[in-house]
Design a protein around this motif. Structure first.
Motif, mmCIF file in Angstrom:
data_model
loop_
_atom_site.group_PDB
_atom_site.id
_atom_site.type_symbol
_atom_site.label_atom_id
_atom_site.label_comp_id
_atom_site.label_asym_id
_atom_site.label_seq_id
_atom_site.Cartn_x
_atom_site.Cartn_y
_atom_site.Cartn_z
ATOM 1 N N TYR A 32 0.865 -1.181 0.000
ATOM 2 C CA TYR A 32 0.000 0.000 0.000
ATOM 3 C C TYR A 32 0.896 1.222 0.000
ATOM 4 O O TYR A 32 1.662 1.452 0.938
ATOM 5 C CB TYR A 32 -0.920 -0.004 1.224
ATOM 6 N N HIS A 73 6.872 -13.112 8.763
ATOM 7 C CA HIS A 73 6.273 -11.942 8.112
ATOM 8 C C HIS A 73 7.323 -10.892 7.747
ATOM 9 O O HIS A 73 7.259 -10.300 6.667
ATOM 10 C CB HIS A 73 5.205 -11.320 9.020
ATOM 11 N N LYS A 110 1.242 -5.472 3.385
ATOM 12 C CA LYS A 110 0.344 -6.481 3.970
ATOM 13 C C LYS A 110 0.917 -7.852 3.621
ATOM 14 O O LYS A 110 1.075 -8.189 2.449
ATOM 15 C CB LYS A 110 -1.054 -6.330 3.382
ATOM 16 N N THR A 112 0.525 -11.999 4.121
ATOM 17 C CA THR A 112 -0.311 -13.123 4.537
ATOM 18 C C THR A 112 0.556 -14.371 4.512
ATOM 19 O O THR A 112 1.183 -14.688 3.505
ATOM 20 C CB THR A 112 -1.533 -13.284 3.617
ATOM 21 N N THR A 118 -2.572 -12.665 8.711
ATOM 22 C CA THR A 118 -2.196 -11.439 8.012
ATOM 23 C C THR A 118 -1.637 -10.422 8.991
ATOM 24 O O THR A 118 -2.190 -10.208 10.071
ATOM 25 C CB THR A 118 -3.417 -10.843 7.286
ATOM 26 N N HIS A 120 0.148 -6.373 8.955
ATOM 27 C CA HIS A 120 0.460 -5.144 8.217
ATOM 28 C C HIS A 120 1.702 -4.539 8.842
ATOM 29 O O HIS A 120 1.759 -4.367 10.062
ATOM 30 C CB HIS A 120 -0.706 -4.160 8.290
ATOM 31 N N PRO A 132 -1.901 -1.478 12.739
ATOM 32 C CA PRO A 132 -3.249 -2.015 12.505
ATOM 33 C C PRO A 132 -3.586 -1.978 11.008
ATOM 34 O O PRO A 132 -2.979 -1.219 10.240
ATOM 35 C CB PRO A 132 -4.159 -1.067 13.276
ATOM 36 N N GLU A 133 -4.561 -2.770 10.618
ATOM 37 C CA GLU A 133 -5.001 -2.768 9.222
ATOM 38 C C GLU A 133 -5.416 -1.356 8.825
ATOM 39 O O GLU A 133 -6.201 -0.717 9.510
ATOM 40 C CB GLU A 133 -6.171 -3.718 9.034
ATOM 41 N N THR A 135 -7.222 1.824 7.261
ATOM 42 C CA THR A 135 -8.641 2.094 6.972
ATOM 43 C C THR A 135 -8.806 3.245 5.994
ATOM 44 O O THR A 135 -9.928 3.547 5.595
ATOM 45 C CB THR A 135 -9.394 2.430 8.268
#
Length: 149
Positions: A32, A73, A110, A112, A118, A120, A132-133, A135
């Motif tokens: 992202y 990860h 991100k 997985t 998953t 981030h 955190p994921e 938004t």
């Protein structure tokens, strides 16, 4: 003197795993891109992010197989960072598209894992930090993010 002992009855079961799908060994990464003007100062949860996409506007998902190099990860994020900075390809031979800037400080990756967990991770000056994921996602299928000179 010998003592007689009774032995409990045991049951042996055969478990057939032929119909069970093997656990995947694939780590996937989606980058992202931080779209805020101060993105190089680091990630902030209020910064707008846009998923990196291919030239055909489909999602760019990098794939890495579990190996001695990719064990967690952070390892997968490091591999995605390398691909995102034009230092190679993912395990499917996919390289970073030339129509978007390289992965930089302030972006979020991100990851997985093979067990579908998953995480981030924000890209920092050195390494990664779990976040955190996000938004605040925006659509990047409109104007392209270009390289900065």
């Amino acid at each position: 003197m010998t003592t007689a002992m009774t032995r409990r009855h045991t049951v042996t079961a055969r478990i057939d795993t032929a119909d069970t799908a093997p656990v995947s060994d694939v780590w996937t990464a989606t980058v992202y891109m931080n779209m805020h003007r101060d993105n190089f100062d680091g990630y902030d949860p209020h910064h707008p992010l846009a998923a990196a996409i291919r030239r055909d506007d489909s999602a760019l998902r990098l794939v890495f197989r579990a190996s001695d190099r990719i064990r967690n990860h952070e390892d997968a994020a490091e591999a995605a960072f390398e691909v995102g900075n034009l230092h190679g390809a993912d395990d499917n031979g996919q390289t970073w598209p030339g129509n978007i800037r390289s992965v930089s400080v302030g972006d979020v990756i991100k990851i997985t894992s093979p067990d579908s967990r998953t995480v981030h991770l924000s890209v920092d000056s050195y390494g990664f930090t779990p976040v955190p994921e996000p938004t605040t996602l925006v659509d990047l299928t409109g104007p392209r993010v270009t390289h900065r000179d």
